[in-house]
Design a protein around this motif. Sequence first.
Motif, mmCIF file in Angstrom:
data_model
loop_
_atom_site.group_PDB
_atom_site.id
_atom_site.type_symbol
_atom_site.label_atom_id
_atom_site.label_comp_id
_atom_site.label_asym_id
_atom_site.label_seq_id
_atom_site.Cartn_x
_atom_site.Cartn_y
_atom_site.Cartn_z
ATOM 1 N N LYS A 151 0.812 -1.210 0.000
ATOM 2 C CA LYS A 151 0.000 0.000 0.000
ATOM 3 C C LYS A 151 0.848 1.264 0.000
ATOM 4 O O LYS A 151 0.484 2.268 -0.593
ATOM 5 C CB LYS A 151 -0.920 0.005 1.230
ATOM 6 N N ARG A 152 1.976 1.220 0.696
ATOM 7 C CA ARG A 152 2.827 2.401 0.788
ATOM 8 C C ARG A 152 3.872 2.385 -0.326
ATOM 9 O O ARG A 152 4.418 1.340 -0.655
ATOM 10 C CB ARG A 152 3.560 2.438 2.135
ATOM 11 N N PRO A 153 4.172 3.542 -0.891
ATOM 12 C CA PRO A 153 5.222 3.577 -1.915
ATOM 13 C C PRO A 153 6.577 3.240 -1.301
ATOM 14 O O PRO A 153 6.889 3.651 -0.186
ATOM 15 C CB PRO A 153 5.182 5.028 -2.409
ATOM 16 N N THR A 154 7.381 2.460 -2.019
ATOM 17 C CA THR A 154 8.719 2.114 -1.551
ATOM 18 C C THR A 154 9.627 3.330 -1.675
ATOM 19 O O THR A 154 9.716 3.940 -2.731
ATOM 20 C CB THR A 154 9.293 0.945 -2.361
ATOM 21 N N LEU A 155 10.285 3.669 -0.594
ATOM 22 C CA LEU A 155 11.160 4.841 -0.571
ATOM 23 C C LEU A 155 12.597 4.414 -0.841
ATOM 24 O O LEU A 155 13.057 3.389 -0.333
ATOM 25 C CB LEU A 155 11.064 5.542 0.781
ATOM 26 N N LYS A 156 13.296 5.204 -1.640
ATOM 27 C CA LYS A 156 14.682 4.938 -1.970
ATOM 28 C C LYS A 156 15.498 6.209 -1.770
ATOM 29 O O LYS A 156 15.016 7.305 -2.005
ATOM 30 C CB LYS A 156 14.816 4.465 -3.423
ATOM 31 N N GLY A 157 16.736 6.030 -1.351
ATOM 32 C CA GLY A 157 17.624 7.177 -1.208
ATOM 33 C C GLY A 157 18.249 7.235 0.166
ATOM 34 O O GLY A 157 18.164 6.292 0.962
ATOM 35 N N ARG A 158 18.876 8.359 0.456
ATOM 36 C CA ARG A 158 19.603 8.546 1.715
ATOM 37 C C ARG A 158 19.031 9.748 2.453
ATOM 38 O O ARG A 158 18.831 10.813 1.871
ATOM 39 C CB ARG A 158 21.087 8.777 1.436
ATOM 40 N N VAL A 159 18.767 9.547 3.723
ATOM 41 C CA VAL A 159 18.222 10.606 4.573
ATOM 42 C C VAL A 159 19.095 10.740 5.814
ATOM 43 O O VAL A 159 19.431 9.736 6.451
ATOM 44 C CB VAL A 159 16.766 10.296 4.986
ATOM 45 N N ARG A 160 19.456 11.969 6.142
ATOM 46 C CA ARG A 160 20.248 12.237 7.347
ATOM 47 C C ARG A 160 19.293 12.723 8.437
ATOM 48 O O ARG A 160 18.690 13.782 8.311
ATOM 49 C CB ARG A 160 21.321 13.269 7.037
ATOM 50 N N LEU A 161 19.184 11.921 9.489
ATOM 51 C CA LEU A 161 18.209 12.164 10.547
ATOM 52 C C LEU A 161 18.904 12.537 11.844
ATOM 53 O O LEU A 161 19.858 11.874 12.261
ATOM 54 C CB LEU A 161 17.355 10.906 10.744
ATOM 55 N N GLY A 162 18.441 13.586 12.486
ATOM 56 C CA GLY A 162 18.974 14.005 13.772
ATOM 57 C C GLY A 162 17.964 13.776 14.882
ATOM 58 O O GLY A 162 16.799 14.170 14.763
ATOM 59 N N VAL A 163 18.389 13.111 15.952
ATOM 60 C CA VAL A 163 17.513 12.822 17.086
ATOM 61 C C VAL A 163 18.185 13.323 18.364
ATOM 62 O O VAL A 163 19.406 13.291 18.491
ATOM 63 C CB VAL A 163 17.199 11.318 17.192
ATOM 64 N N PRO A 164 17.408 13.786 19.327
ATOM 65 C CA PRO A 164 17.997 14.405 20.520
ATOM 66 C C PRO A 164 18.447 13.415 21.577
ATOM 67 O O PRO A 164 17.801 12.395 21.811
ATOM 68 C CB PRO A 164 16.842 15.274 21.041
ATOM 69 N N ASP A 165 19.567 13.736 22.206
ATOM 70 C CA ASP A 165 20.007 13.007 23.391
ATOM 71 C C ASP A 165 19.258 13.480 24.630
ATOM 72 O O ASP A 165 19.184 12.768 25.626
ATOM 73 C CB ASP A 165 21.507 13.245 23.642
ATOM 74 N N ASP A 166 18.720 14.700 24.561
ATOM 75 C CA ASP A 166 18.226 15.374 25.754
ATOM 76 C C ASP A 166 16.707 15.507 25.792
ATOM 77 O O ASP A 166 16.161 16.422 26.377
ATOM 78 C CB ASP A 166 18.867 16.765 25.877
ATOM 79 N N PHE A 167 16.012 14.580 25.146
ATOM 80 C CA PHE A 167 14.552 14.557 25.208
ATOM 81 C C PHE A 167 14.119 13.117 24.999
ATOM 82 O O PHE A 167 14.678 12.414 24.173
ATOM 83 C CB PHE A 167 13.927 15.453 24.132
ATOM 84 N N VAL A 168 13.112 12.681 25.759
ATOM 85 C CA VAL A 168 12.656 11.307 25.673
ATOM 86 C C VAL A 168 11.681 11.154 24.509
ATOM 87 O O VAL A 168 10.650 11.805 24.471
ATOM 88 C CB VAL A 168 11.968 10.861 26.978
ATOM 89 N N ILE A 169 12.040 10.301 23.532
ATOM 90 C CA ILE A 169 11.113 9.938 22.459
ATOM 91 C C ILE A 169 10.927 8.429 22.545
ATOM 92 O O ILE A 169 11.822 7.658 22.225
ATOM 93 C CB ILE A 169 11.637 10.330 21.068
ATOM 94 N N GLU A 170 9.742 8.014 23.015
ATOM 95 C CA GLU A 170 9.506 6.600 23.249
ATOM 96 C C GLU A 170 9.638 5.803 21.950
ATOM 97 O O GLU A 170 9.151 6.199 20.905
ATOM 98 C CB GLU A 170 8.113 6.382 23.844
ATOM 99 N N GLN A 171 10.287 4.649 22.053
ATOM 100 C CA GLN A 171 10.381 3.666 20.972
ATOM 101 C C GLN A 171 10.984 4.252 19.696
ATOM 102 O O GLN A 171 10.706 3.787 18.596
ATOM 103 C CB GLN A 171 8.996 3.075 20.678
ATOM 104 N N LEU A 172 11.830 5.254 19.838
ATOM 105 C CA LEU A 172 12.397 5.907 18.663
ATOM 106 C C LEU A 172 13.195 4.937 17.805
ATOM 107 O O LEU A 172 13.046 4.887 16.585
ATOM 108 C CB LEU A 172 13.281 7.088 19.093
ATOM 109 N N HIS A 173 14.046 4.129 18.442
ATOM 110 C CA HIS A 173 14.902 3.224 17.673
ATOM 111 C C HIS A 173 14.082 2.160 16.954
ATOM 112 O O HIS A 173 14.370 1.818 15.801
ATOM 113 C CB HIS A 173 15.936 2.580 18.596
ATOM 114 N N SER A 174 13.038 1.658 17.601
ATOM 115 C CA SER A 174 12.213 0.644 16.947
ATOM 116 C C SER A 174 11.425 1.248 15.791
ATOM 117 O O SER A 174 11.174 0.581 14.783
ATOM 118 C CB SER A 174 11.256 0.005 17.959
ATOM 119 N N VAL A 175 11.052 2.516 15.906
ATOM 120 C CA VAL A 175 10.323 3.194 14.822
ATOM 121 C C VAL A 175 11.223 3.354 13.604
ATOM 122 O O VAL A 175 10.807 3.121 12.463
ATOM 123 C CB VAL A 175 9.791 4.557 15.302
#
Length: 310
Positions: free
Chosen positions: A110-134
């Motif tokens: 159902k979802r289009p397949t994504l291709k390419g490279r994305v640079r993602l920044g995530v904080p050390d100083d804020f709690v984002i639940e289940q971020l790594h599993s997402v």
Amino acid sequence: MFGEIGNTTDKADSSPISLPGIGDRGVTLEQIRSFIAVVQCGGFHQAGSLINRSQSAVTQNIKRLEECLDCSLLVRKQGRLLGLTQEGRRFFAQAMAVLEQVEQAVLTLKRPTLKGRVRLGVPDDFVIEQLHSVISHCLTSHPSLHIDVVSTVSSKLQKLYQQRRLDIVFYKSATSQRDADSDNEILRSEPLYWVANKAVAFDQFDEVPLVAFPDGCAYRKAAIDALEKLGKRWRISYTSASYENIRRAVGAGLGIGILSRSAVGMEHVVLTDENRFPDLPMVNLVMAVRGDRSLFRQVADDLMCASADS
């Protein structure tokens, strides 16, 4: 497996091929869904409402499932559901995994397949639940997608984003104002708290010892602004870019910390106006997405979707 199935069309070999679970007594996805719904809802009527089936249909699905498996999955007494049998507990874990794999296969189509490279920044100083599993879920859904993750303090993430060295960033902000040069979205807001390892009064300090993230942190600035507005002296008694180090330092009594609600642990005591501490602003979890490529927005949307499903 697919090669073997294809051989059924070969006229040279007309012998029947048997596949696990296929046949008159095979387990169906309908039966698995009914079983999982009954366990999650704690009853047949509620399960029927969850999966849009009648109570009798759910009951029949469970009966046929147990007949197929030749064992009882549910403990019943006088029409009441009391829990799972030992076999039911074992089967539930496997059934959940099967259903998740099927749903993932459907979403892949159902979802289009994504291709390419994305640079993602995530904080050390804020709690984002289940971020790594997402993030892992997103990569599994799109095998041709590459996500390079940078984890650091929010102020550093914002600088990297402004320098166009990151494509998507999650960062914390102690204000509701949006940067004029980026398309930002506030995902969540939480109150900021003064915290310590025990109840202390604001007035007992001639100089407030702060446990804080490095200079540039929104929490640190909010705390210093609140103290200086009252003319209160302060000093940095402990500083670290590590979220866990900050939490542990506060818990060890090395000073007064400033944490969001989700970061406050059992070892911490929240200091309120009853302790004469000044109010602190709300803190926001903000997402910024570079808008010059649709891939970045699609990945951000996929991350949000996976986060909602997790």
